[in-house]
Write a protein that holds these residues in place. Structure first.
Motif, PDB file in Angstrom:
ATOM      1  N   ASN A 385     -11.114  -6.100   5.601  1.00 18.13           N
ATOM      2  CA  ASN A 385     -11.498  -6.152   7.014  1.00 18.13           C
ATOM      3  C   ASN A 385     -10.357  -5.709   7.931  1.00 18.13           C
ATOM      4  O   ASN A 385     -10.041  -6.362   8.924  1.00 18.13           O
ATOM      5  CB  ASN A 385     -11.964  -7.564   7.395  1.00 18.13           C
ATOM      6  N   CYS A 386      -9.752  -4.584   7.605  1.00 18.91           N
ATOM      7  CA  CYS A 386      -8.697  -4.010   8.441  1.00 18.91           C
ATOM      8  C   CYS A 386      -9.205  -2.697   9.032  1.00 18.91           C
ATOM      9  O   CYS A 386      -9.877  -1.921   8.344  1.00 18.91           O
ATOM     10  CB  CYS A 386      -7.432  -3.763   7.622  1.00 18.91           C
ATOM     11  N   HIS A 387      -8.845  -2.421  10.285  1.00 24.02           N
ATOM     12  CA  HIS A 387      -9.456  -1.301  10.989  1.00 24.02           C
ATOM     13  C   HIS A 387      -8.403  -0.529  11.776  1.00 24.02           C
ATOM     14  O   HIS A 387      -7.615  -1.109  12.511  1.00 24.02           O
ATOM     15  CB  HIS A 387     -10.562  -1.805  11.906  1.00 24.02           C
ATOM     16  N   SER A 388      -8.444   0.785  11.590  1.00 24.89           N
ATOM     17  CA  SER A 388      -7.467   1.673  12.212  1.00 24.89           C
ATOM     18  C   SER A 388      -8.192   2.708  13.043  1.00 24.89           C
ATOM     19  O   SER A 388      -9.164   3.311  12.588  1.00 24.89           O
ATOM     20  CB  SER A 388      -6.631   2.359  11.120  1.00 24.89           C
ATOM     21  N   ASN A 389      -7.724   2.929  14.270  1.00 26.79           N
ATOM     22  CA  ASN A 389      -8.266   4.027  15.075  1.00 26.79           C
ATOM     23  C   ASN A 389      -7.128   4.892  15.583  1.00 26.79           C
ATOM     24  O   ASN A 389      -5.982   4.447  15.680  1.00 26.79           O
ATOM     25  CB  ASN A 389      -9.135   3.495  16.230  1.00 26.79           C
ATOM     26  N   GLY A 390      -7.448   6.144  15.916  1.00 28.40           N
ATOM     27  CA  GLY A 390      -6.409   7.081  16.319  1.00 28.40           C
ATOM     28  C   GLY A 390      -5.428   7.366  15.205  1.00 28.40           C
ATOM     29  O   GLY A 390      -4.253   7.625  15.450  1.00 28.40           O
ATOM     30  N   ASP A 391      -5.914   7.355  13.944  1.00 28.85           N
ATOM     31  CA  ASP A 391      -5.026   7.402  12.776  1.00 28.85           C
ATOM     32  C   ASP A 391      -5.043   8.773  12.112  1.00 28.85           C
ATOM     33  O   ASP A 391      -5.281   8.885  10.922  1.00 28.85           O
ATOM     34  CB  ASP A 391      -5.436   6.332  11.769  1.00 28.85           C
ATOM     35  N   SER A 392      -4.771   9.813  12.857  1.00 31.03           N
ATOM     36  CA  SER A 392      -4.885  11.168  12.309  1.00 31.03           C
ATOM     37  C   SER A 392      -3.897  11.433  11.179  1.00 31.03           C
ATOM     38  O   SER A 392      -4.038  12.407  10.448  1.00 31.03           O
ATOM     39  CB  SER A 392      -4.675  12.205  13.417  1.00 31.03           C
ATOM     40  N   THR A 393      -2.881  10.590  11.017  1.00 32.95           N
ATOM     41  CA  THR A 393      -1.918  10.777   9.928  1.00 32.95           C
ATOM     42  C   THR A 393      -2.167   9.829   8.763  1.00 32.95           C
ATOM     43  O   THR A 393      -1.380   9.807   7.830  1.00 32.95           O
ATOM     44  CB  THR A 393      -0.478  10.583  10.444  1.00 32.95           C
ATOM     45  N   GLY A 394      -3.228   9.045   8.817  1.00 28.56           N
ATOM     46  CA  GLY A 394      -3.574   8.226   7.656  1.00 28.56           C
ATOM     47  C   GLY A 394      -3.465   6.742   7.906  1.00 28.56           C
ATOM     48  O   GLY A 394      -2.370   6.221   8.113  1.00 28.56           O
ATOM     49  N   GLY A 395      -4.587   6.024   7.867  1.00 26.32           N
ATOM     50  CA  GLY A 395      -4.563   4.589   8.131  1.00 26.32           C
ATOM     51  C   GLY A 395      -4.167   3.769   6.927  1.00 26.32           C
ATOM     52  O   GLY A 395      -3.422   2.811   7.021  1.00 26.32           O
ATOM     53  N   PHE A 396      -4.677   4.155   5.734  1.00 27.88           N
ATOM     54  CA  PHE A 396      -4.441   3.400   4.506  1.00 27.88           C
ATOM     55  C   PHE A 396      -3.913   4.378   3.464  1.00 27.88           C
ATOM     56  O   PHE A 396      -4.557   5.391   3.172  1.00 27.88           O
ATOM     57  CB  PHE A 396      -5.735   2.757   4.014  1.00 27.88           C
ATOM     58  N   VAL A 397      -2.760   4.077   2.872  1.00 26.94           N
ATOM     59  CA  VAL A 397      -2.136   5.045   1.969  1.00 26.94           C
ATOM     60  C   VAL A 397      -1.497   4.353   0.772  1.00 26.94           C
ATOM     61  O   VAL A 397      -1.164   3.169   0.809  1.00 26.94           O
ATOM     62  CB  VAL A 397      -1.042   5.881   2.688  1.00 26.94           C
ATOM     63  N   THR A 398      -1.352   5.122  -0.302  1.00 27.10           N
ATOM     64  CA  THR A 398      -0.391   4.829  -1.360  1.00 27.10           C
ATOM     65  C   THR A 398       0.409   6.110  -1.588  1.00 27.10           C
ATOM     66  O   THR A 398      -0.084   7.205  -1.334  1.00 27.10           O
ATOM     67  CB  THR A 398      -1.056   4.391  -2.674  1.00 27.10           C
ATOM     68  N   HIS A 399       1.635   5.975  -2.082  1.00 25.83           N
ATOM     69  CA  HIS A 399       2.489   7.144  -2.261  1.00 25.83           C
ATOM     70  C   HIS A 399       2.249   7.853  -3.582  1.00 25.83           C
ATOM     71  O   HIS A 399       2.630   9.000  -3.750  1.00 25.83           O
ATOM     72  CB  HIS A 399       3.965   6.737  -2.160  1.00 25.83           C
ATOM     73  N   GLY A 400       1.649   7.160  -4.543  1.00 22.78           N
ATOM     74  CA  GLY A 400       1.468   7.767  -5.856  1.00 22.78           C
ATOM     75  C   GLY A 400       2.533   7.375  -6.846  1.00 22.78           C
ATOM     76  O   GLY A 400       2.702   8.037  -7.875  1.00 22.78           O
ATOM     77  N   GLN A 401       3.241   6.279  -6.579  1.00 13.05           N
ATOM     78  CA  GLN A 401       4.275   5.829  -7.511  1.00 13.05           C
ATOM     79  C   GLN A 401       3.666   4.805  -8.478  1.00 13.05           C
ATOM     80  O   GLN A 401       4.077   3.674  -8.577  1.00 13.05           O
ATOM     81  CB  GLN A 401       5.461   5.229  -6.747  1.00 13.05           C
ATOM     82  N   TYR A 402       2.611   5.255  -9.178  1.00 19.32           N
ATOM     83  CA  TYR A 402       1.964   4.485 -10.229  1.00 19.32           C
ATOM     84  C   TYR A 402       1.400   3.158  -9.715  1.00 19.32           C
ATOM     85  O   TYR A 402       1.531   2.111 -10.352  1.00 19.32           O
ATOM     86  CB  TYR A 402       2.921   4.284 -11.410  1.00 19.32           C
ATOM     87  N   GLU A 403       0.763   3.214  -8.553  1.00 16.47           N
ATOM     88  CA  GLU A 403       0.025   2.053  -8.084  1.00 16.47           C
ATOM     89  C   GLU A 403      -1.180   1.807  -8.996  1.00 16.47           C
ATOM     90  O   GLU A 403      -1.725   2.750  -9.577  1.00 16.47           O
ATOM     91  CB  GLU A 403      -0.466   2.267  -6.645  1.00 16.47           C
ATOM     92  N   HIS A 404      -1.609   0.560  -9.076  1.00 12.29           N
ATOM     93  CA  HIS A 404      -2.790   0.291  -9.905  1.00 12.29           C
ATOM     94  C   HIS A 404      -3.469  -1.003  -9.477  1.00 12.29           C
ATOM     95  O   HIS A 404      -2.859  -1.899  -8.889  1.00 12.29           O
ATOM     96  CB  HIS A 404      -2.424   0.239 -11.398  1.00 12.29           C
ATOM     97  N   ASP A 405      -4.770  -1.049  -9.726  1.00 12.33           N
ATOM     98  CA  ASP A 405      -5.585  -2.247  -9.504  1.00 12.33           C
ATOM     99  C   ASP A 405      -5.464  -2.766  -8.073  1.00 12.33           C
ATOM    100  O   ASP A 405      -5.205  -3.948  -7.836  1.00 12.33           O
ATOM    101  CB  ASP A 405      -5.211  -3.336 -10.517  1.00 12.33           C
ATOM    102  N   LEU A 406      -5.688  -1.858  -7.132  1.00 11.26           N
ATOM    103  CA  LEU A 406      -5.749  -2.215  -5.714  1.00 11.26           C
ATOM    104  C   LEU A 406      -7.210  -2.256  -5.290  1.00 11.26           C
ATOM    105  O   LEU A 406      -8.041  -1.511  -5.799  1.00 11.26           O
ATOM    106  CB  LEU A 406      -4.979  -1.190  -4.872  1.00 11.26           C
ATOM    107  N   HIS A 407      -7.513  -3.112  -4.317  1.00  9.59           N
ATOM    108  CA  HIS A 407      -8.895  -3.290  -3.877  1.00  9.59           C
ATOM    109  C   HIS A 407      -8.946  -3.255  -2.352  1.00  9.59           C
ATOM    110  O   HIS A 407      -8.296  -4.062  -1.687  1.00  9.59           O
ATOM    111  CB  HIS A 407      -9.424  -4.633  -4.391  1.00  9.59           C
ATOM    112  N   PHE A 408      -9.723  -2.305  -1.813  1.00  5.61           N
ATOM    113  CA  PHE A 408      -9.924  -2.184  -0.370  1.00  5.61           C
ATOM    114  C   PHE A 408     -11.390  -2.503  -0.077  1.00  5.61           C
ATOM    115  O   PHE A 408     -12.286  -1.895  -0.670  1.00  5.61           O
ATOM    116  CB  PHE A 408      -9.605  -0.763   0.108  1.00  5.61           C
ATOM    117  N   SER A 409     -11.645  -3.408   0.854  1.00  2.00           N
ATOM    118  CA  SER A 409     -13.025  -3.808   1.118  1.00  2.00           C
ATOM    119  C   SER A 409     -13.253  -4.030   2.611  1.00  2.00           C
ATOM    120  O   SER A 409     -12.492  -4.763   3.264  1.00  2.00           O
ATOM    121  CB  SER A 409     -13.360  -5.098   0.348  1.00  2.00           C
ATOM    122  N   GLY A 410     -14.314  -3.395   3.140  1.00  3.28           N
ATOM    123  CA  GLY A 410     -14.715  -3.639   4.516  1.00  3.28           C
ATOM    124  C   GLY A 410     -13.748  -3.119   5.548  1.00  3.28           C
ATOM    125  O   GLY A 410     -13.616  -3.708   6.627  1.00  3.28           O
TER     126      GLY A 410
END
Length: 698
Positions: A385-410
């Motif tokens: 339940n997190c909300h971003s506006n005016g986020d032309s550069t990315g609201g939710f990110v990972t860098h790609g350094q072997y992230e795993h088992d993340l959950h984004f909802s709502g």
């Protein structure tokens, strides 16, 4: 000595009961009251253990009231809050009696003008204080670093400013130079162990050489060896030993999210983490517009069970809440608006987590920021339940350094995964996205076993009217999702054992097929960072893609979908005003069945066609193909190698074109039990058993 509990129970609103005075059995008055701190300091030759009720800091009733007693032997450094010196004499101090809860007014801080730094240092560094409260606005001129645990800072919703902030002494660490920084202690010495056998996925028992050096309960920074990228490692976590298995193995509270090969080295550093620190209820207004002059509120490093609630920031340059090496944490009801930069790397974030796990980020918002949430080299975290506006550069990110088992909802806002470049590894696994709404969703690097459910990508007029879904087809599962704009599928990795599966989705596709479009500048970050040829509305990869009960619609009659994938299946799908063009360099297969429906209006493009000379296997039917223009092509095959079979297919109106040259041996053309209604067909000449036509024409 006076029992603190008895004394406090006998004092109500600054009035001391006669019974309590009698109980202490001192012949003369042993509790007195004064109006303010200055009067307290003027008391001459007080008797040891004399108690004084101070009715206010500057005047009675101003909120700075406290109870103190005289310790004639004390030489503690005076802070004029919890430890108060007399105006005469060097020995002896007034010591505040409290139950562990103290506030800034008891140090004479009543507004956002007088610096509150010394009061903060005195309270945090007092181990008897477990809760610090603010009841007014505050201003801080210094950046503070603490190693203290078991503490709550509650700012009561008041405004925190940093006017007159001291300059940075370590500019290279400016992004972690927060006003409130809590950092655990760690050993510089590193113990290195080497895997004699592979460490499998989900492993929780680790070889350590000598388990005597890894007692139960001890925390470690665990790192696997560096790979080719500058920051690329498969494991970087703050972990705890939960069991000693034998002389050389221990169990950790971390299941390995990536398999490690034999010969891989593991690096261990002992840590005494900061724990159970909570910062809450703050409105933070930042100073400074540049990296070296700016201020930001919170940093946690080497920390466990450290939480942030209800922190609302405006104008911070660096991350409002920065975490590194954190385990078990919560960030809730926080926000950021209008940071001075969204282009500087690391700037304009609400919350950034590096090497973190078991975190919960909920009910947060950003406006005109770079990132609402950044999870780098992190795992097992939930964003809700997190909300971003005016986020032309990315609201939710990972860098790609072997992230795993993340959950984004709502959540809502631009989302990009594993998208920061090769230096980080460009890898992530088992990410789940539910009920997300955004204009751009990019996960087209080595993201494997990605699951999307009820995700909706719509065009955003504020971002050049762009709508974009770009995915890596390595075990991707997409259900109940919609895209209005671009669908682009790649394959950058081959780690998953799952099929790529799309079910119950709707795709409204535009007619663009290049890496730029009329709405975006050539240097737009989403274009500049993804300069793939033919990168719009394309399916590319060596794996299998299944579309089941999906609807494809073109925004105009010229919309098309370039299919470069090895095998593509459309089952019970509806494809309206979208031309399917097979354009792989290697052999590929197209299957359209399950009573799928193709429809087309006025266009020069066939509904189904091919480019190149690769061998293509066509398996059509049961299906229905209908065009509204008598000259519109259903299917056009005039070259290459073709293994074509259509059965139980209905073609209505329009034309079909098959050249004999496209079906020379080893090609074949087999049609039977199909129905043609007002269709003009040119089929290969029967030159052998590899050409068979048995249709019904109406």
């Amino acid at each position: 000595m006076i029992n603190r509990r008895e004394l406090l129970s006998g004092i109500a609103g600054g009035v001391v009961s006669a019974g309590l005075i009698k109980a202490v059995e001192i012949s003369h008055a042993n509790i007195i009251s004064v109006s303010n701190i200055m009067m307290l300091r003027k008391i001459t030759a007080p008797e040891d253990r004399l108690c004084v009720v101070v009715l206010g800091y500057h005047f009675a009733g101003d909120g700075g009231a406290k109870l103190v007693y005289w310790d004639s032997a004390s030489q503690k450094p005076a802070n004029q809050g919890t430890v108060i010196s007399a105006l005469q004499g060097d020995k002896g101090r007034w010591i505040q009696l409290h139950d562990g809860v103290v506030d800034f007014r008891q140090f004479g801080i009543f507004n956002g003008q007088d610096p509150a730094d010394l009061a903060l240092e005195a309270m945090v560094n007092d181990p008897l204080i477990h809760r610090i409260e603010a009841h007014t606005a505050l201003n801080f001129c210094s950046r503070h670093r603490f190693t203290r645990s078991n503490l709550t800072l509650d700012f009561g919703g008041h405004t925190i400013t940093t006017a007159g902030l001291e300059p940075l002494t370590e500019p290279k660490n400016n992004y972690i130079s927060a006003i409130f920084s809590f950092r655990g202690e760690f050993e510089e010495q590193t113990t290195v162990t080497v895997l004699n056998t592979p460490l499998n996925l989900l492993a929780e028992i680790y070889p350590v050489g000598n388990s005597n050096q890894f007692p139960v309960g001890q925390w470690f920074c665990l790192e696997s060896e560096k790979l080719s990228g500058q920051w690329e490692r498969k494991i970087q976590r703050l972990v705890q030993v939960t069991e000693v298995i034998d002389d050389s193995h221990v169990r950790l509270n971390y299941r390995c999210g990536w398999s490690l090969d034999a010969g891989t080295s593991l690096h261990w550093r002992k840590v005494i983490p900061v724990e159970y620190v909570t910062i809450k209820n703050m409105a933070f207004i930042a100073e400074g517009q540049l990296p070296d002059t700016s201020s930001q509120p919170v940093v946690f490093e080497y920390a466990i069970y450290c939480d942030v609630f209800n922190l609302h920031a405006q104008g911070t340059f660096w991350s409002v809440i920065f975490r590194r090496w954190n385990t078990f944490f919560r960030t809730e009801q926080c926000s950021l608006s209008d940071p001075p930069s969204v282009s500087w790397g690391g700037a304009g974030y609400l919350t950034q987590q590096i090497y973190c796990q078991y975190g919960h980020i909920a009910n947060c918002t950003t406006s005109n920021a770079r990132h609402l949430n950044d999870l780098t080299a992190s795992s097992s975290c939930v964003v809700v339940n997190c909300h971003s506006n005016g986020d032309s550069t990315g609201g939710f990110v990972t860098h790609g350094q072997y992230e795993h088992d993340l959950h984004f909802s709502g959540n809502s806002g631009t989302l990009t995964l594993a998208n920061s470049g090769k230096n980080w590894g460009q890898s992530a696994a088992r990410i789940v996205i539910n009920q997300h709404f955004c204009s751009v969703f990019i996960a087209d690097t080595k993201v494997s076993d990605l699951t999307l459910t009820d995700v909706h990508i719509e065009r955003d007029p504020e971002q050049g009217n762009i709508g974009m879904l770009r995915l890596n087809c390595d075990g991707v599962t997409v259900r109940g999702c919609t895209v209005n704009g671009e669908l682009t599928l790649f394959q950058r990795s081959n780690r998953s054992t799952k099929m790529n599966f799309f079910e119950g989705c709707g795709f409204t596709l535009d007619s663009r097929h290049d890496s730029t479009n009329s709405h975006l500048a050539a240097d737009d970050p989403y274009i500049a960072s993804h300069p793939y040829p033919a990168s719009r509305n394309s399916l590319s990869g060596h794996s299998v893609i299944h579309f089941v009960r999906c609807w494809f619609r073109g925004t105009d009659a010229q919309a098309s979908l370039l299919i470069k994938n090895k095998e593509t299946y459309f089952n019970a799908c509806q494809i309206d005003d979208v031309s399917l063009v097979l354009a792989a360099e290697d052999a590929q297969t197209l299957v359209i069945n399950g009573d799928s429906s193709l429809k087309g209006g006025n266009s020069s493009s066939p509904l189904i066609s091919r480019a190149g000379s690769q061998a293509v296997t066509w398996l059509l039917g049961p299906m229905r193909s209908e065009v509204r223009d008598s000259e519109r092509m259903h299917i056009h095959l005039t070259d290459g190698i073709n293994y074509y079979q259509a059965r139980n297919a209905n073609f209505i109106q329009g034309r079909r074109q098959f050249s004999t040259e496209a079906f020379n041996t080893p090609s074949y053309f087999i049609e039977h039990d199909n129905i043609m209604i007002n269709v003009k067909s040119v089929v290969p000449e029967k030159t052998g058993p590899h050409i068979m036509v048995r249709n019904t024409e109406l």
